[in-house]
Design a protein around this motif. Structure first.
Motif, short mmCIF file in Angstrom:
data_model
loop_
_atom_site.label_atom_id
_atom_site.label_comp_id
_atom_site.label_asym_id
_atom_site.label_seq_id
_atom_site.Cartn_x
_atom_site.Cartn_y
_atom_site.Cartn_z
N SER A 175 7.79 -9.78 9.31
CA SER A 175 7.80 -8.43 9.88
C SER A 175 7.21 -7.40 8.92
O SER A 175 7.30 -6.20 9.16
CB SER A 175 9.22 -8.04 10.27
OG SER A 175 10.04 -8.07 9.13
N ILE A 176 6.63 -7.88 7.80
CA ILE A 176 5.95 -6.93 6.90
C ILE A 176 4.57 -7.46 6.50
O ILE A 176 4.02 -7.07 5.49
CB ILE A 176 6.78 -6.67 5.62
CG1 ILE A 176 7.23 -7.99 4.99
CG2 ILE A 176 7.96 -5.78 5.90
CD1 ILE A 176 7.85 -7.82 3.63
N PHE A 215 1.54 -5.39 5.05
CA PHE A 215 1.39 -4.87 3.68
C PHE A 215 0.44 -5.71 2.83
O PHE A 215 0.06 -5.30 1.75
CB PHE A 215 2.75 -4.85 2.93
CG PHE A 215 3.86 -4.11 3.63
CD1 PHE A 215 3.60 -3.22 4.65
CD2 PHE A 215 5.18 -4.31 3.24
CE1 PHE A 215 4.63 -2.55 5.29
CE2 PHE A 215 6.21 -3.64 3.87
CZ PHE A 215 5.94 -2.76 4.89
N ALA A 258 14.44 -3.74 5.39
CA ALA A 258 15.01 -4.53 6.49
C ALA A 258 14.61 -5.99 6.37
O ALA A 258 15.43 -6.89 6.53
CB ALA A 258 14.55 -3.95 7.83
N ARG A 296 11.29 1.45 5.04
CA ARG A 296 12.37 0.99 5.91
C ARG A 296 12.16 -0.47 6.31
O ARG A 296 13.06 -1.31 6.19
CB ARG A 296 12.42 1.85 7.19
CG ARG A 296 13.60 1.52 8.09
CD ARG A 296 13.43 2.03 9.49
NE ARG A 296 12.30 1.46 10.20
CZ ARG A 296 12.30 0.24 10.75
NH1 ARG A 296 13.36 -0.53 10.68
NH2 ARG A 296 11.23 -0.21 11.38
N ARG A 297 10.92 -0.78 6.72
CA ARG A 297 10.68 -2.15 7.16
C ARG A 297 10.78 -3.13 5.99
O ARG A 297 11.22 -4.25 6.14
CB ARG A 297 9.32 -2.25 7.84
CG ARG A 297 9.49 -2.41 9.33
CD ARG A 297 8.22 -2.70 10.07
NE ARG A 297 7.12 -1.82 9.79
CZ ARG A 297 5.94 -2.27 9.37
NH1 ARG A 297 5.73 -3.55 9.19
NH2 ARG A 297 4.98 -1.41 9.13
#
Lengths: 319, 973
Positions: free
Chosen positions: B631-632, B635, B667, B663-664
């Motif tokens: 989910s990142i 980057f 998380a 935030r991500r």
């Protein structure tokens, strides 16, 4: 799904009917995003929400984060010029299908700049890299600007552009040299080489990749009767959309090896030339970019297994 | 500020701030090294109290040096670091405090820069390896010889980031090192050592600043402490000024550009990888005994005296007839603030302000104009008055148009002159325009076939004449036929007229295209379109950029004067707005989010590393950097675009990397946190500063007593025991205690069985929330004596001004007596046979006393021109003409220094050029040669120095060098 109207209209209409959704989606806008970038990314998010069934408007979740992440990947690729591992690129190019972004910025990657700085930037390689970025048309299959295919003008006629052979020729001249050296160091062309490996390493040393398309033999129509075996696969190799060779084998890797061998045979001549030739594809005559040696051909070309210059018309016609 | 241009600009403009270090070298006797006794007075004739080390400036050159073979393994790296610190300790000889600060987790504002550096480094490493592989294959195919590829792993400099195992080991090793020196080195006996390792958040230099700030805000601080800070970053100068401590000196390695580097492929000197031929290695020395030595001199150190800089600034900034009382300390703060406009680590610099175009001078002029209207200073204690800043920005904005146009002009002029020069050089090589032919043709000397005696000379002369006439007639005819615009007549003479001219720029590198064209009408529109992809009409977006930039300016200044205001804030764009866009900025900033927390070390690693450096992270964390289901994943692009932004090389451009969504990130990491091993959990935790001292120190017994009593409460340091240093002590979990063996983490070094040092956790003095550190001189601070020549010196009708070279005005000059000069001249003559025309040249007009210092090993003394350049203290010609003998000696000396390369001459022209620039004032003059310099010798510059050699060659030959080429010599030393 890809309507004729611009996606933006549909999206704003849709959001107008769902103000809550609109409000929620707007919380994902980052501070530095311009309107244009955000509208495009918003469309990406909304279009792909169905594919993430666990995403519920208003509820944070890890699948929502994944969707957001992919939307950023897509936006970074389109607007910043970033590229990601192949698997990720494949995914976003699929998810981003149909989103129209006008006037996409053009960027130079680190690699291209370094290449320019180091070697005595010949006009050849420069023109080459410019063509690579600027013209998105015939290059989709080499895997680089995958996500941007949507930006391609739809008006383009089917088939390679008339200037395509000239654009590709410098690259294949370089490839020719690379192959020649490689074969010399491998002890010359012969049956006992790993032909695919040689071809691949040469192409990659010229900063490109090979595209292999596999089709089971039984799926090919129009073969002469009696030669229709049920078993086996056919492989077609292209590089930068230019056709290099076709091969048949019991399994995919054997087919690939055979296709590479055929491709390398072309390099045995005194030079290689990119030409536009007519050949069969899905039962039709099409124009294709081929890499040829000087020898006159006695027989025709095998039918193409893929056709990277296709647009909607042709697809409509053939299906 | 990693901007090397800033330091270069400063050291040229304010030359007297630089003082060469005198270093006493350890002697060797019968193979035993005798360490230097650092308890003796400092040979620099000054005593320092505190030495602060910004350790990252030490770790980098020690782990992957550019000028010598890299250490073979981690142990050797550690030993190299120890030796480096020893060397610094020997030069500075601090008497009270040694503070070592390693970069910890940085504020978010810095992370974007770190990220960009690490992504680039990793990418460049891969490219280099590829290039190497390709060249290697090519050379071997051509039959060249290359040494076998090294099997050893490439040291990934990315591991110098908090949270990695390497940094953890380093902290351990440094503890051992400190314990060892405290126990065994008498020079360390009374020194308190602070170690702030990578587990303590904050950049190294800012941790140091925090220490100083917090010490000086408490009543026991000695206002006359002499600080010495080690580090190469230009922002240390800003930080030093920001402390308002009167005695502050910076020590750094002397920057020598154009140092030769070995070829990365074959390891030989003299060529770069792209020119590698794979020829067999030359033997070094008669029996190849110098095989592994690299022929470069050891890096020397220089001091930068901030008190002298303050003197210069006082002259420059002092304003008469202000509507409010002039306060020098406040104006220094404003100066520091304006330097941030030109470049800092946290914000991209404004497009119109380039250091090399005299941006700071321009700003100072504007400042002095505007300050009459503003009614006060721009800043106070690190807080910005935005209304006044807006006035400055608007004044810059008015000039913006002209700046861009002038920049283009200068650039074109520079290119044109370069081209002309190249053409001249070529013409010179082409030989004479007319050559005699036949039996009169020139013959090379010493060849076997001697020319025969001339016969029938008249006939031959006639032939030559006629042939020449024919050619001329023919070319005239051709010219008339072609309408007079070409001279393409058939000609077989060596004259150039028959040669077709090649495309003008065939030998110059292609210029990167620039779509913004700042020098043309409509630049603003194009800039916003190309850089931000928005229309100039999108006022909201523009305001957003300006607002962020304003916040950034406030953040940076606060960071320098009060410490990190927000760990979260960052500038979320890749480019800066224009100065003219700063309108109505007053309300744009109120305050930063309070109570923000720094990242944990491993979190920061996830924030700054590319996927290729994932091996420093646990597997499941690493997976987040490459999996399509992460989910990142956004980057971690594996390739990214670089915008050259008007620059020439990739490393100068802007890396268009996506920003990290905090935030991500948090998380995503929450899910993989359970996968950490205990070891990793430990590395991920925030640590504490540690204080060490030896048995001899007055505070020793106090601390020892704490351990004996096992008091687990925080304890204040009694100020009287430790030179007024305050802070809170807390017992260490795994302390270094006297008479407890300290085990060596490095196999080649011995354990310390006789340990007599002690270590304890240390916390800086704490202050209430909202406490403002005052940016003022402290009561009781004595200003050091002036160094610069007073402006009214001549009026006073005193003896001739004698410039001060070191720290001490009454310093003993070293002199050579006559026999010494004779010996020198003797050996020089021997070496200098045929050493260029300058060996006979008279010495330049002014001679600087004391340039010859026997303590120094080489005759090579950069910064010797400091006297000449110094604009305020420029001394009159010093030597007395009535001592011809002495003059002669000086002459010899000059020859010695000049080494036949025409450097002395370059020095003079430097001065000339410099003064010319000065005369033209703040108009951003002197743009090109300085910009050119910048291109040549930025820190990690990869240039080939063939051009340089070429130039000095031409100087030797006595060709009149064209003006620009002389100026290049500016920094050729």
């Amino acid at each position: 799904m890809a309507g004729e109207r611009s996606g933006e209209d549909i999206v704003s209409e849709y959001l107008g009917q769902n103000p809550q959704l609109a409000e929620w989606v707007d919380t994902f806008r980052t501070y530095c995003e311009s309107n244009k970038q955000w509208v495009a990314r918003r469309e990406f998010i909304l279009r792909n929400m169905e594919a993430f069934p666990t995403v519920e408007p208003g509820v944070p979740s890890s699948s929502l984060d994944r969707l957001l992440s992919l939307s950023m990947v897509w936006a970074n690729h389109v607007f910043l010029g970033c590229s990601y591992p192949q698997a990720v690129m494949d995914k976003i190019s699929e998810m981003g299908e149909g989103i129209v972004v006008e006037d996409v910025p053009v960027h130079k990657t680190m690699k291209e700049i370094m290449a320019r700085g180091k070697r005595s930037a010949t006009a050849e390689s420069d023109a080459d890299s410019c063509a690579k970025r600027a013209k998105l048309g015939p290059n989709e299959l080499d895997g680089r600007p995958a996500g941007r295919t949507n930006a391609r003008p739809v008006t383009q006629k089917s088939g390679p552009l008339p200037q395509a052979p000239a654009e590709h020729q410098p690259f294949f001249n370089r490839l020719y040299k690379a192959v020649a050296w490689k074969l010399v160091s491998a002890g010359g062309f012969g049956p006992n080489l790993d032909h695919f490996e040689i071809l691949r390493s040469c192409v990659e040393s010229c900063k490109q990749t090979l595209t292999c398309v596999f089709v089971p033999l039984k799926d090919i129509t129009g073969l002469p009767a009696g030669r229709t075996q049920k078993e086996g696969h056919v492989c077609e190799i292209r590089c930068q959309t230019v056709y290099l060779g076709t091969g048949y084998g019991r399994d995919e890797s054997a087919a690939k090896a055979m296709a590479s061998k055929e491709a390398l045979k072309v390099f045995q001549g005194r030079k290689v030339t990119v030409k536009i030739c007519r050949r069969r594809y899905k039962g039709k005559d099409v124009e294709d970019l081929m890499l040829l040696d000087e020898q006159p051909r006695s027989q025709g070309f095998p039918p193409a297994l893929s056709y990277p210059f296709q647009d909607e018309q042709l697809e409509d016609g053939s299906s | 500020m990693g901007v090397p241009a800033f330091f270069r600009w400063l050291s040229r403009k304010y030359a007297s701030i630089i003082v060469h270090c005198v270093e006493e070298k350890g002697k060797e006797c019968n193979g035993v090294r005798i360490p230097v006794d650092t308890t003796k007075p400092n040979p620099n004739e000054v005593e320092f109290d505190n030495l602060y080390l910004d350790m990252n400036g030490i770790i980098h050159p020690c782990t992957h040096p550019e000028d010598k073979p890299a250490p073979k393994n981690e142990d050797e790296m550690m030993v190299a670091i120890f030796e480096y610190i020893d060397r610094l300790f020997n030069i500075v000889r601090p008497r009270r405090v040694l503070y070592m600060a390693i970069d910890g987790v940085a504020p978010r504002a810095k992370m974007n820069q770190q990220r960009s550096r690490r992504f680039r480094a990793s990418k460049e490493g891969v490219e280099l390896a590829e290039e190497k592989g390709r060249m290697r294959e090519e050379i071997i195919q051509k039959g060249g010889y290359l040494p076998p590829e090294e099997i050893k792993e490439r040291f990934d400099s990315n591991c110098i980031t908090p949270g990695t195992e390497f940094m953890d080991n380093l902290a351990q090793c440094l503890r051992y090192y400190v314990a060892d020196r405290l126990s065994n080195d008498p020079g360390w006996k009374n020194v308190v050592v602070f170690l702030s390792d990578a587990s303590v958040p904050g950049e190294g230099e800012h941790k140091i600043m925090d220490f100083i700030r917090r010490q000086r805000a408490q009543p026991n601080h000695d206002p006359n402490t002499h600080h010495c800070l080690c580090g190469a970053d230009a922002d240390l100068i800003m930080l030093g000024l920001a402390t308002h401590e009167p005695n502050f000196t910076i020590i750094r390695e002397e920057f020598k550009p154009n140092k030769p580097r070995p070829c990365a492929l074959c390891g030989q000197m003299g060529h770069e990888i792209k020119d590698c031929q794979g020829v067999a290695r030359e033997k070094k020395g008669q029996h190849d005994e110098f095989a592994d030595t690299v022929p470069v001199s050891e890096q020397e150190f220089i001091f930068i005296r901030l008190c002298v800089l303050r003197e210069y600034l006082a002259r420059e900034l002092t304003m008469a007839s202000l509507p409010f009382p002039f306060d020098f300390e406040r104006s220094v703060d404003d100066w520091v603030f304006m330097c941030f406009f030109v470049g800092n680590d946290f914000l991209p610099h404004l497009p119109s302000l380039e250091i090399r175009e005299g941006a700071i001078d321009r700003l100072v002029n504007i400042y002095k104009d505007v300050v009459h209207k503003t009614g006060g200073y721009l800043t106070q204690n690190g807080y910005v008055d935005l209304e006044r800043v807006e006035m400055i920005m608007q004044a810059v904005g008015v000039a913006e148009d002209n700046i861009f146009r002038k920049r283009k002009e200068d650039d074109e002029n520079f290119k044109r002159r370069n081209k002309e020069k190249r053409r001249r050089m070529k013409a010179e090589q082409q030989g004479p325009a007319y050559l005699t032919t036949g039996q009169f043709a020139p013959q090379a000397l010493g060849r076997r076939d001697r020319p025969e005696a001339v016969h029938n000379a008249r006939h031959q002369a006639y032939d030559m004449r006629m042939q020449h006439n024919k050619d001329a007639a023919q070319s005239l005819k051709a010219m008339m036929k072609n309408g007079g615009n070409s001279s393409a007549g058939p000609s077989n003479s060596t004259e150039s007229r028959g040669v077709k001219r090649k495309a003008e720029d065939s030998d110059s590198e292609p210029e990167p295209e620039d779509n913004v064209r700042l020098w043309e009408e409509g630049w603003k529109q194009r800039y916003y379109k190309t850089k931000f992809d928005v229309d100039v009409t999108d006022e909201d977006f523009r305001r957003k950029v300006v607002k962020s930039y304003v916040e950034g300016l406030c953040w940076v200044l606060r960071y320098y004067y009060q410490g990190c205001a927000s760990w979260k804030w960052y500038f979320p764009f890749h480019y800066a707005p224009f100065a003219s866009d700063f309108k109505d900025i007053k309300g744009m900033f109120t305050d930063f989010e309070k109570e923000t927390k720094p990242f944990k070390p491993l979190e920061q690693l996830m924030g700054v590393f590319p996927a290729a450096s994932g091996n420093f992270l646990p597997p499941t964390w690493r997976n987040l950097m490459s999996s399509p289901d992460s989910s990142i994943i956004d980057f971690y692009p594996d390739d990214f675009a670089i915008d050259l932004n008007g620059k020439k090389y990739a490393w100068q451009g802007v890396a268009l990397l996506p920003f990290v969504d905090e935030r991500r990130l948090r998380a995503a990491l929450a899910e993989v946190y359970p996968d950490l091993t205990t070891e990793e959990v430990k590395r991920n935790s925030l640590g504490s500063d540690v204080l060490f001292l030896s048995k001899a120190h007055p505070l020793f017994d106090f601390i020892h007593e704490l351990y004996r009593a096992e008091s687990n409460e925080d304890t204040e340091i009694p100020a009287e025991l430790c030179h007024g240093i305050q802070g809170v002590l807390q017992l260490d979990d795994d302390p270094i205690l006297p008479d407890k063996t300290v085990t060596s983490p490095i196999p080649m070094l011995r354990d310390i069985s006789q340990n007599s040092s002690i270590g304890v956790k240390f916390k800086d003095p704490q202050y209430a929330d909202g406490f403002v550190f005052k940016a003022v001189l402290l009561a009781g601070a004595k200003l050091p004596s002036k160094v610069l020549k007073p402006g009214d010196w001549e009026k006073g009708n005193r003896e001739p001004w004698r410039p001060q070279l070191g720290f001490n005005r009454n310093r003993q000059q070293a002199h050579l007596d006559q026999s010494g000069f004779r010996a020198l001249g003797h050996s020089m003559n021997r070496n200098q046979r045929g050493g260029g025309q300058y060996s006979n040249a008279p010495p330049p007009g002014n001679y600087h006393q004391g340039n010859y210092r026997p303590q120094h090993s080489g005759g090579h003394q950069p910064f010797q021109h400091s006297r000449q350049n110094s604009l305020l203290g420029a001394p009159p010609s010093f030597h007395q003409p009535q001592f011809p003998r002495q003059q002669q000696q000086q002459q010899q000396q000059q020859q010695y220094r000049s080494g036949g390369h025409g450097w002395d001459r370059a020095m003079q022209s430097q001065q000339l050029a410099y003064q010319l620039n000065r005369d033209r004032g703040g108009e951003g003059s002197g743009g090109y040669q300085q910009r050119y310099d910048q291109r040549r010798d930025d820190w990690h510059d990869r240039r080939d120095n063939r051009g340089q050699q070429h130039r000095s060659y031409s100087d030797d030959r006595g060709y009149p060098p064209p003006p620009p080429s002389r100026r290049y010599q500016w920094n050729s030393k």
